[in-house]
Design a protein around this motif. Sequence first.
Motif, PDB file in Angstrom:
ATOM      1  N   ILE A 178     -13.332  24.605  10.167  1.00 28.12           N
ATOM      2  CA  ILE A 178     -13.117  23.156  10.169  1.00 28.12           C
ATOM      3  C   ILE A 178     -11.618  22.886  10.262  1.00 28.12           C
ATOM      4  O   ILE A 178     -10.823  23.532   9.581  1.00 28.12           O
ATOM      5  CB  ILE A 178     -13.675  22.517   8.880  1.00 28.12           C
ATOM      6  CG1 ILE A 178     -15.123  22.944   8.640  1.00 28.12           C
ATOM      7  CG2 ILE A 178     -13.547  20.998   8.930  1.00 28.12           C
ATOM      8  CD1 ILE A 178     -16.092  22.536   9.724  1.00 28.12           C
ATOM      9  N   CYS A 179     -11.246  21.944  11.106  1.00 27.56           N
ATOM     10  CA  CYS A 179      -9.836  21.604  11.275  1.00 27.56           C
ATOM     11  C   CYS A 179      -9.555  20.170  10.852  1.00 27.56           C
ATOM     12  O   CYS A 179     -10.442  19.308  10.878  1.00 27.56           O
ATOM     13  CB  CYS A 179      -9.422  21.782  12.739  1.00 27.56           C
ATOM     14  SG  CYS A 179      -9.372  23.518  13.264  1.00 27.56           S
ATOM     15  N   ASN A 180      -8.329  19.937  10.460  1.00 25.58           N
ATOM     16  CA  ASN A 180      -7.820  18.597  10.182  1.00 25.58           C
ATOM     17  C   ASN A 180      -6.795  18.315  11.268  1.00 25.58           C
ATOM     18  O   ASN A 180      -5.649  18.753  11.174  1.00 25.58           O
ATOM     19  CB  ASN A 180      -7.200  18.542   8.793  1.00 25.58           C
ATOM     20  CG  ASN A 180      -6.669  17.168   8.434  1.00 25.58           C
ATOM     21  OD1 ASN A 180      -6.764  16.235   9.230  1.00 25.58           O
ATOM     22  ND2 ASN A 180      -6.090  17.038   7.259  1.00 25.58           N
ATOM     23  N   GLN A 207     -15.644  22.683  13.804  1.00 22.44           N
ATOM     24  CA  GLN A 207     -15.084  21.381  14.166  1.00 22.44           C
ATOM     25  C   GLN A 207     -13.579  21.521  14.333  1.00 22.44           C
ATOM     26  O   GLN A 207     -12.795  21.215  13.434  1.00 22.44           O
ATOM     27  CB  GLN A 207     -15.424  20.349  13.100  1.00 22.44           C
ATOM     28  CG  GLN A 207     -16.915  20.149  12.881  1.00 22.44           C
ATOM     29  CD  GLN A 207     -17.223  19.269  11.688  1.00 22.44           C
ATOM     30  OE1 GLN A 207     -16.459  18.357  11.366  1.00 22.44           O
ATOM     31  NE2 GLN A 207     -18.327  19.526  11.025  1.00 22.44           N
ATOM     32  N   CYS A 208     -13.178  22.046  15.481  1.00 20.08           N
ATOM     33  CA  CYS A 208     -11.766  22.242  15.810  1.00 20.08           C
ATOM     34  C   CYS A 208     -11.568  21.984  17.294  1.00 20.08           C
ATOM     35  O   CYS A 208     -12.497  22.137  18.092  1.00 20.08           O
ATOM     36  CB  CYS A 208     -11.309  23.667  15.490  1.00 20.08           C
ATOM     37  SG  CYS A 208     -11.211  24.071  13.735  1.00 20.08           S
ATOM     38  N   ARG A 209     -10.357  21.649  17.649  1.00 18.58           N
ATOM     39  CA  ARG A 209     -10.049  21.467  19.056  1.00 18.58           C
ATOM     40  C   ARG A 209     -10.035  22.823  19.753  1.00 18.58           C
ATOM     41  O   ARG A 209      -9.972  23.877  19.114  1.00 18.58           O
ATOM     42  CB  ARG A 209      -8.695  20.787  19.203  1.00 18.58           C
ATOM     43  CG  ARG A 209      -7.516  21.661  18.762  1.00 18.58           C
ATOM     44  CD  ARG A 209      -6.191  20.932  18.908  1.00 18.58           C
ATOM     45  NE  ARG A 209      -5.066  21.818  18.678  1.00 18.58           N
ATOM     46  CZ  ARG A 209      -3.800  21.421  18.733  1.00 18.58           C
ATOM     47  NH1 ARG A 209      -3.514  20.163  19.012  1.00 18.58           N
ATOM     48  NH2 ARG A 209      -2.826  22.285  18.532  1.00 18.58           N
ATOM     49  N   ALA A 210     -10.095  22.797  21.075  1.00 22.04           N
ATOM     50  CA  ALA A 210     -10.020  24.034  21.853  1.00 22.04           C
ATOM     51  C   ALA A 210      -8.604  24.594  21.794  1.00 22.04           C
ATOM     52  O   ALA A 210      -7.635  23.874  21.549  1.00 22.04           O
ATOM     53  CB  ALA A 210     -10.423  23.756  23.296  1.00 22.04           C
ATOM     54  N   GLY A 211      -8.489  25.888  21.979  1.00 23.28           N
ATOM     55  CA  GLY A 211      -7.175  26.513  21.974  1.00 23.28           C
ATOM     56  C   GLY A 211      -6.722  26.874  20.573  1.00 23.28           C
ATOM     57  O   GLY A 211      -7.516  26.925  19.629  1.00 23.28           O
TER      58      GLY A 211
END
Length: 219
Positions: A178-180, A207-211
């Motif tokens: 999980i990303c913020n 739940q994180c953006r690509a890269g």
Amino acid sequence: MNRLNAVVALIVLTFANVGPSSARDSGSTRPQSVAGVFDYYLLALSWSPTYCLTHRDDAQCSGKGYGFVLHGLWPQYAQGGWPKSCAPRVKLSPQERAKGLMLFPSQKLLEHEWAKHGTCSGLGAIGYLEASDKALGAVRIPEQLQPLSSTHYFSARDITQMFRQSNPGMADDGIVVICNGPQLSEVRVCMDKNLAFASCGKGVKTQCRAGEIRVPPLR
């Protein structure tokens, strides 16, 4: 005119009968929050340096040098969702609070997690805290993600692979990241009721953006 009035009355009566019944039927399919009634656990490990970027006054952010900390051990339903705030809502005793503070980074978090999630374990406070301790002990933090002195960058896929390599038997679909925003926030590990690694249920996803994502250093 009388015929028209009769048709209108019939339509009103039909909606009056169907509306409430449909609402009850749709609600009845939702699982009730009952202590001990769930399918598996989700162990949530927060990356404390990211949390402390926006919570500088929190007890865990006072230069203690935390990396991953226990956010919670959450009962889950296999088909998605989770029970919460199950009866009876019993407060922690001083002895239970003291034990909990050996696991959770702050009293505020401990009390929140017990009230919202721990009460639904069906284990009682001591049992829930012992289960949390066992779950923590079952997960080995990868060397690359031990508390860092400088900023690092990894993809979410890299992080899941590190955890699986450090924890033989962890299911491919048993861990999510999980990303913020652009930063690592949490790693969540799925476990069965015996606290063995397991596949995650419906709706538990990375739940994180690509890269690459940013992993902030110790504070």
